[in-house]
Every structure is written in C-alpha cells, then in structure tokens.
Design a protein around this motif. Sequence first.
Motif, PDB file in Angstrom:
ATOM      1  N   TYR A 335      49.986  -4.258 -25.031  1.00  0.00           N
ATOM      2  CA  TYR A 335      49.107  -5.323 -25.508  1.00  0.00           C
ATOM      3  C   TYR A 335      48.921  -6.472 -24.507  1.00  0.00           C
ATOM      4  CZ  TYR A 335      46.981  -8.733 -28.642  1.00  0.00           C
ATOM      5  OH  TYR A 335      46.139  -9.652 -29.205  1.00  0.00           O
ATOM      6  N   PRO A 336      49.995  -7.022 -23.898  1.00  0.00           N
ATOM      7  CA  PRO A 336      49.785  -8.150 -22.982  1.00  0.00           C
ATOM      8  C   PRO A 336      48.855  -7.830 -21.823  1.00  0.00           C
ATOM      9  CG  PRO A 336      52.115  -7.877 -23.479  1.00  0.00           C
ATOM     10  CD  PRO A 336      51.413  -6.658 -24.015  1.00  0.00           C
ATOM     11  N   ILE A 337      48.984  -6.615 -21.257  1.00  0.00           N
ATOM     12  CA  ILE A 337      48.142  -6.252 -20.115  1.00  0.00           C
ATOM     13  C   ILE A 337      46.688  -6.200 -20.540  1.00  0.00           C
ATOM     14  CG2 ILE A 337      47.729  -4.513 -18.329  1.00  0.00           C
ATOM     15  CD1 ILE A 337      50.638  -3.636 -18.660  1.00  0.00           C
ATOM     16  N   ASN A 338      46.423  -5.598 -21.688  1.00  0.00           N
ATOM     17  CA  ASN A 338      45.051  -5.517 -22.174  1.00  0.00           C
ATOM     18  C   ASN A 338      44.496  -6.894 -22.535  1.00  0.00           C
ATOM     19  OD1 ASN A 338      44.480  -2.713 -22.018  1.00  0.00           O
ATOM     20  ND2 ASN A 338      45.729  -2.340 -23.826  1.00  0.00           N
ATOM     21  N   LYS A 339      45.296  -7.681 -23.220  1.00  0.00           N
ATOM     22  CA  LYS A 339      44.832  -8.966 -23.727  1.00  0.00           C
ATOM     23  C   LYS A 339      44.482  -9.935 -22.621  1.00  0.00           C
ATOM     24  CE  LYS A 339      44.186 -12.225 -26.810  1.00  0.00           C
ATOM     25  NZ  LYS A 339      43.038 -12.176 -27.749  1.00  0.00           N
ATOM     26  N   TYR A 340      45.381 -10.137 -21.695  1.00  0.00           N
ATOM     27  CA  TYR A 340      45.183 -11.202 -20.715  1.00  0.00           C
ATOM     28  C   TYR A 340      44.256 -10.804 -19.579  1.00  0.00           C
ATOM     29  CZ  TYR A 340      48.748 -13.308 -23.541  1.00  0.00           C
ATOM     30  OH  TYR A 340      49.429 -13.818 -24.626  1.00  0.00           O
ATOM     31  N   ASN A 341      44.133  -9.526 -19.297  1.00  0.00           N
ATOM     32  CA  ASN A 341      43.093  -9.101 -18.353  1.00  0.00           C
ATOM     33  C   ASN A 341      41.711  -9.380 -18.923  1.00  0.00           C
ATOM     34  OD1 ASN A 341      43.895  -7.715 -15.722  1.00  0.00           O
ATOM     35  ND2 ASN A 341      45.353  -6.812 -17.148  1.00  0.00           N
ATOM     36  N   SER A 342      41.528  -9.094 -20.210  1.00  0.00           N
ATOM     37  CA  SER A 342      40.220  -9.335 -20.826  1.00  0.00           C
ATOM     38  C   SER A 342      39.914 -10.821 -20.927  1.00  0.00           C
ATOM     39  CB  SER A 342      40.164  -8.686 -22.216  1.00  0.00           C
ATOM     40  OG  SER A 342      41.112  -9.264 -23.095  1.00  0.00           O
ATOM     41  N   ASN A 343      40.943 -11.672 -21.031  1.00  0.00           N
ATOM     42  CA  ASN A 343      40.715 -13.113 -21.077  1.00  0.00           C
ATOM     43  C   ASN A 343      40.096 -13.641 -19.793  1.00  0.00           C
ATOM     44  OD1 ASN A 343      41.387 -13.911 -23.639  1.00  0.00           O
ATOM     45  ND2 ASN A 343      43.475 -14.529 -23.158  1.00  0.00           N
ATOM     46  N   ILE A 344      40.409 -12.991 -18.675  1.00  0.00           N
ATOM     47  CA  ILE A 344      39.828 -13.414 -17.400  1.00  0.00           C
ATOM     48  C   ILE A 344      38.304 -13.311 -17.453  1.00  0.00           C
ATOM     49  CG2 ILE A 344      39.665 -12.873 -14.947  1.00  0.00           C
ATOM     50  CD1 ILE A 344      42.292 -14.189 -15.751  1.00  0.00           C
ATOM     51  N   LEU A 345      37.813 -12.244 -18.061  1.00  0.00           N
ATOM     52  CA  LEU A 345      36.355 -12.062 -18.154  1.00  0.00           C
ATOM     53  C   LEU A 345      35.728 -13.159 -19.005  1.00  0.00           C
ATOM     54  CD1 LEU A 345      36.151  -8.182 -18.688  1.00  0.00           C
ATOM     55  CD2 LEU A 345      36.108  -9.485 -16.544  1.00  0.00           C
ATOM     56  N   LYS A 346      36.417 -13.577 -20.057  1.00  0.00           N
ATOM     57  CA  LYS A 346      35.866 -14.618 -20.926  1.00  0.00           C
ATOM     58  C   LYS A 346      35.814 -15.975 -20.225  1.00  0.00           C
ATOM     59  CE  LYS A 346      38.459 -13.949 -24.645  1.00  0.00           C
ATOM     60  NZ  LYS A 346      38.921 -14.142 -26.040  1.00  0.00           N
ATOM     61  N   VAL A 347      36.897 -16.344 -19.558  1.00  0.00           N
ATOM     62  CA  VAL A 347      36.903 -17.659 -18.920  1.00  0.00           C
ATOM     63  C   VAL A 347      35.930 -17.700 -17.738  1.00  0.00           C
ATOM     64  CG1 VAL A 347      39.259 -18.162 -19.640  1.00  0.00           C
ATOM     65  CG2 VAL A 347      38.868 -17.143 -17.394  1.00  0.00           C
ATOM     66  N   LYS A 348      35.653 -16.532 -17.156  1.00  0.00           N
ATOM     67  CA  LYS A 348      34.681 -16.469 -16.067  1.00  0.00           C
ATOM     68  C   LYS A 348      33.240 -16.387 -16.580  1.00  0.00           C
ATOM     69  CE  LYS A 348      37.020 -16.623 -12.179  1.00  0.00           C
ATOM     70  NZ  LYS A 348      36.752 -17.668 -11.161  1.00  0.00           N
ATOM     71  N   GLY A 349      33.087 -16.337 -17.897  1.00  0.00           N
ATOM     72  CA  GLY A 349      31.749 -16.287 -18.473  1.00  0.00           C
ATOM     73  C   GLY A 349      31.091 -14.931 -18.419  1.00  0.00           C
ATOM     74  N   ARG A 350      31.842 -13.885 -18.056  1.00  0.00           N
ATOM     75  CA  ARG A 350      31.267 -12.547 -17.943  1.00  0.00           C
ATOM     76  C   ARG A 350      31.463 -11.771 -19.243  1.00  0.00           C
ATOM     77  NH1 ARG A 350      29.642 -10.704 -13.094  1.00  0.00           N
ATOM     78  NH2 ARG A 350      28.585  -9.231 -14.504  1.00  0.00           N
TER      79      ARG A 350
END
Length: 489
Positions: A335-350
């Motif tokens: 879960y942590p690997i999936n969750k926080y990698n996907s957060n990068i896309l959100k904060v980058k606006g992608r």
Amino acid sequence: MSLQKKALSGVSWTFLEQFGSKAINFIVQIVLARLIAPEEFGLLGMILIFNAIGNSLSDTGMSQSLIRSDKPDEEDFSTVFSINFTISFLLYWIFFIIAPYISEFYEQPRLTDLIRVYSIVIIISSLFIIQKTRLTYELNFKYQMKAQLPALFLSGLTGILLAYLDYGVWALVYMQIVNGLFLTITYFLQTRWIPNVKINRSKLKEHFLFGYKLTLAGIMSRIVKNIFPMVIGKYYSAAMVGYYTRAFTMKELPVVTISNTLDKVVYPLLAKIKNDDRQLKAAYQKIQILSLFVLSTIMLLLILIAHPLFGFLLGEKWLPAVPFFQLLCITGIFYPINKYNSNILKVKGRTDLYLKMAIIVNITMVLGIIVTVEYGIIPLILAQVINSLIGVGINIYYANQFIKYPYIEQFVDAFKTALPGLISFALIFYLIEFYNIMKDFNYFLELLIIGGLFMAILISLHFLFRTRALKEIHLILKLVPKGKMFGKS
C-alpha cells in the motif's frame, strides 16, 4: 508558524486523531461482531459499493483541488460546497429509485429499505467535507481530532445499544448516520464558516478540470474495491460476504490509521513544495521508507497471529475469515508504495496520468475477478494480491518521471526496509508450522508469545543490519523538537 513546525504539529494531531478514532472503532467493531451475525454484516457489505460511488461523485475531486491551490478564497470554497451538495442530493434520489432493482439483483428484499436509509449518509457527508478541507489546507488537524473522536464515540455507543436491542444490520446503518450528523454539527461550530450559495463559474471550471479526473479514478477504484462483496454476495452467500468484509475491515484498520495519519499531512505538505523536485523527492523518500517499515512489520505480524487474534477478539464463529485476512494483509504491505507514488502525480497537477494509471490498474483487477470468480473466494483475493504488485510497477513508472526515483532505487530501499521483517516472519512461521509450538496454548498466550518473539527478532535484525528505517526513526526523534523533519523550507 513555519511549514516544518506545521507539518510536525499536523502529524502529531493527526496521529492522535487516527489512533484514537481507530481505537474507538476497533473496540466498537469487536463488540458489534459479537452481537451481530456475519449474515447481517454481509447485507451491509453488499451495498457499500453504492455509498462509495455516491461519495466519490458528490465531491468530484474538487476538495483535492482546493488543498492543492496556492490561495483558495471564499468563492472557491463556497462554489465547491454548493456543487457537492447539489450532486449528493441528486445521487440520493437516484439510489432511492433504483433500490428495488438492486434488491432484486441480490435476491435480498431487505436491501431496498437499507439502501434508501443508508444513502442519506451521502448527503450528510457533503455538508462537512469543505469545512474539513479548509482545516486540512491550513494544516489545522487539532480541530479535526476534536470533531472526529466524539463523533465516533457517540455513534459507536448508538450502534452497540441498537445491536444489543437486536436491531441487526440497522444498528450499523444508524451508527453511520449519527456519526455523519455529529461531524456536520461539530465542523460548522468549529469553523464558523457559512457557505455562500453563489457559484463562480470560473472557479468551478478550474477545480472541476483538476478534480474530475481524480473523481473518475476514485470511482473506478471504489467500484473495484467494493465489487468483491458484491460478487461474493451474488455467487456465494451473505455469510461469506460477512467473513470477507470482516477480514477486509481488520486489515484496513492499521493500514488506514497509518496512511491517513501521514496522508492528511503529507499531501498538503508536498503540494507546498511541489516546485522543488529535490526537496520533494527527499521528503517522499523518508515517508515511503517509514510507512513501509511500519506497515510491513504490522502486516507480517498480523499474518502470523491471525488465528488466535480472530479467536480471541471476535469468537470462533469468525474463524472462517482468517485465510481471507491473511491474504489481504499482503496487499497492505504494498500500500505505501502505491499510495505515495500516486500522490506525486496529484501534487504535480498531472491528474491525467493519475486517471490513466487508475484505468490500467482497475482493468487488470476486473480481469482478475472474471478469471477467478468461479474458483472460490481464495483465488479472488489472490487476484487482489497480484493486482497490488502490478500497481506498484505502474505507480513507480509514472512517479519516476517527476522525482527521478526509479525502479531499482525504490526496490533497494523497499527490500532493505522489509528484509528484517521477512526474516523474522520466516523463522516464526517455520516454528509454528513445522514444530507446532503453539499447540498447548490458548489464544491469548499465543498472541503474547508470537508477538513477543517476532518483535524481539525484528528489532535485533534492524540493529544488526543498521537499516535506514531505524536511522530515519532515530533522526526524527532527535529533530522533532527542532521542527526539522522535512529539511529546509
């Protein structure tokens, strides 16, 4: 207050909120599991998918856009609030109308009234989500704790009382409604914010264009996540749905507690440093290692103690859920690997990439369900485990484009972090399975002995290997008083 101090204060208050709320919820669920039959839990499990879809659609992802915004004003908050409430109201009536058809699908007439009453939660949630979003944007988690804990305590008492009075599944429904009403009242009193019902079209367009992709991704994920009780209820029985939902809930307890504690602070924090890729990667790497260390430790231990844990806490009537729980715990490690990698896309606006990633992961999960459904519940859950691993690869691929944290580097960090836990798990599993060392002990003693052995071996190995996770924990303990956890602002 500096960003670092706000972050550390936020983590502290959020941890208290999450730990307190999960502790209350855990105790309440244990009591309810002893008062309510698995079949009754199964009925609620069959309809959770509709509530999940409703909550995703009513927010349309715009609250995430507000948190990411540089300086949202009153028009931003009021516009999103008005849209959320309007959509949630319409969704309620849609579910009200289609409730009989859902009942017919499951061949469970009781579901009609359950859906019509339980769906009220969708409207109630829309009333306080923006107040909560305002507090999150400000990194003000103290007020959120003051709202969450009393709401859970009051609603938990309501559920237990109704279960004791033999209300069955209705105790679970009314418990959620009471929780939502209390949160709504408390958040309004705390924030003293009254929304303006006017809608600013330009603000709406801005937040919708960011949020709708998150909404589509969220809907797909929630459908797939909640489709398992739906499929099990259709092809097997309400009791099996009850066993699965209980196993899933028990697995989610530590995962959600830890991830929510971090994510409520991490997402707005990362959003504020989104333009500094070096600092973004450094903060992300620390969060990834620490969360993986904690969750891998807990999940591996839960797999080992699953049988005595269920027997001691829930009673022997819930033991058929044990193998479901053990397999689901494996997904918690990823879960942590999936969750926080996907957060990068959100904060980058992608959010376009976020949506694309969600489509791929959820399509593979649906294919897994189609292939395994006729072979039983164990193959269905194994499909979840495989899909979590697929998600890891996809998430790393996309996030690496922005923070330069490639597969090999993430794999090395993850492997070094989890290795002591895996060795400890293997040693104790061998002793239990091949030497049957627990055969003469009761459930409580099994929990103490297995838990003590596991933690003793684990801690020794972390010191022996001098793992980075141990160093990060030591560093945090030294720097927390100085407010330097995330480096320079």
